[in-house]
Design an enzyme around this catalytic site. Structure first.
Site, mmCIF file in Angstrom:
data_model
loop_
_atom_site.group_PDB
_atom_site.id
_atom_site.type_symbol
_atom_site.label_atom_id
_atom_site.label_comp_id
_atom_site.label_asym_id
_atom_site.label_seq_id
_atom_site.Cartn_x
_atom_site.Cartn_y
_atom_site.Cartn_z
ATOM 1 C CG ASN A 102 -1.877 -1.174 1.195
ATOM 2 O OD1 ASN A 102 -2.066 -1.785 0.144
ATOM 3 N ND2 ASN A 102 -2.445 -1.523 2.336
ATOM 4 C CB VAL A 103 1.203 4.002 -2.205
ATOM 5 C CG1 VAL A 103 1.974 2.972 -3.013
ATOM 6 C CG2 VAL A 103 -0.170 4.255 -2.822
ATOM 7 C CG ASP A 104 -3.058 3.466 2.448
ATOM 8 O OD1 ASP A 104 -3.951 2.646 2.159
ATOM 9 O OD2 ASP A 104 -2.225 3.254 3.350
ATOM 10 C CG HIS A 119 4.059 -1.663 -4.703
ATOM 11 N ND1 HIS A 119 2.871 -2.376 -4.731
ATOM 12 C CD2 HIS A 119 5.023 -2.535 -5.075
ATOM 13 C CE1 HIS A 119 3.126 -3.621 -5.111
ATOM 14 N NE2 HIS A 119 4.426 -3.749 -5.330
ATOM 15 C CB CYS A 130 16.651 18.353 -9.885
ATOM 16 S SG CYS A 130 15.292 18.446 -8.706
ATOM 17 N N GLY A 186 -5.427 -8.871 3.052
ATOM 18 C CA GLY A 186 -5.958 -7.876 2.119
ATOM 19 C C GLY A 186 -5.236 -7.754 0.809
#
Ligand code: BV8
Ligand code: ZN
Length: 237
Positions: A102-104, A119, A130, A186
């Site tokens: 999860n990225v949340d 991830h 840059c 999940g």
């Protein structure tokens, strides 16, 4: 199923080293859509357009609109009982690692400490020119956003076809090999190399899967518990 939950809870109680692998399903009860289960993102949109470098190059504004919408949704959401149960488990376990797809950032917001993010993070932006990478929680109105150097910013997440962050999967593999118990909660177990951690775990640990639906690996785990993470994770404490 209660007897399986009881047996799984006893195994967790006795474990010296616990590893948890989570996917979008653990944030579902915080109101965050998943990808592949009902109401998931990939039922209405194509991952090729929204979660690949090619899709971003083609239409950065479209991709940023999707990510900013998700950022706002996550900012308005709260961790759920499943996230908090994992914080408690980390306090009790001798050795603990939480590996997430999860990225949340809800695990971190709940208080999880040792988190391996496979991830990336929706709260990180990276400049294409840059290369500067920074946390950014602002409401982004002018999409795609620009860096101070004038370059275009991209979300600091791993898209399909992109390498995972340096060392992330290696650290995850090491933690799984040391674990007595691996809890998989999940995840549809469809995305690699994250999903490869599940059969790896089954080689040397007892594996508890928590998911309302079966996955390709449900037959290979010790206990496949049919239910939601906010309901079952607290029952494993
Ligand atoms: C890589 C971005 C090396 C962040 C994501 C061909 C060409 C190129 C690559 C490949 C290829 N074939 C295979 C690959 C590898 C590819 C891949 O795995 N493809 C799949 C689709 C076959 N992987 C990659 O490209 C990875 N990189 O391999 O690099 C390389 C390089 C070049 C070429 C080859 C190899 C990068 C993968 C990362 C992709 N990024 N997202 C973001 O915006 O989020 S993936 C996306 O899926 C998210 O990160 C998400 O976390 C992840 C996995 O999904 P899940 O978390 O499992 O969520 P899902 O909706 O699927 O399932 C939810 C589950 O929860 C369901 O089972 C449901 O039943 C359950 N559930 C629902 N409610 C609840 C619940 N459970 C509990 N409680 C509830 N209440
Ligand atoms: Zn820059």
């Amino acid at each position: 199923m209660q007897s399986s939950v009881d047996a799984a809870r006893e195994a967790v109680r006795q474990a010296r080293s616990i590893v948890v692998l989570t996917g979008a399903g653990v944030s579902a009860e915080s109101g965050i859509p998943t990808f592949r289960s009902n109401g998931g993102y990939w039922q209405t949109q194509r991952f090729q357009d929204l979660a690949t470098p090619e899709g971003f190059a083609r239409d950065p504004k479209l991709v940023w609109t999707w990510y900013e919408e998700r950022r706002r949704g996550v900012a308005a959401a709260n961790p759920n009982a499943g996230h908090y149960a994992l914080v408690e488990l980390e306090k009790r376990a001798g050795r603990f690692a939480l590996i997430t797809q999860n990225v949340d950032g809800l695990h971190e917001r709940a208080g999880s400490k040792n988190v391996i993010r496979l991830h990336g993070s929706i709260w990180v932006v990276r400049c294409l020119t840059c290369g500067v990478e920074q946390m950014n929680y602002e409401e982004l109105n002018d999409l795609p956003p620009s860096c101070e150097c004038g370059g275009m910013l991209r979300p600091g997440v791993v898209w399909f076809g992109e390498q995972l962050p340096d060392g992330a999967i290696e650290r995850a593999v090491d933690e799984v090999k040391l674990a007595d118990i691996v809890i998989v909660a999940g995840t549809s177990a469809r995305v690699y190399p994250a999903a490869s951690l599940i059969p790896l775990a089954a080689q040397s640990a007892r594996v508890i899967e928590i998911n309302p639906e079966a996955t390709d690996y449900s037959e290979d785990v010790t206990w496949s518990l049919r239910g939601t993470s906010a309901n079952i994770l607290p029952r494993l404490l």
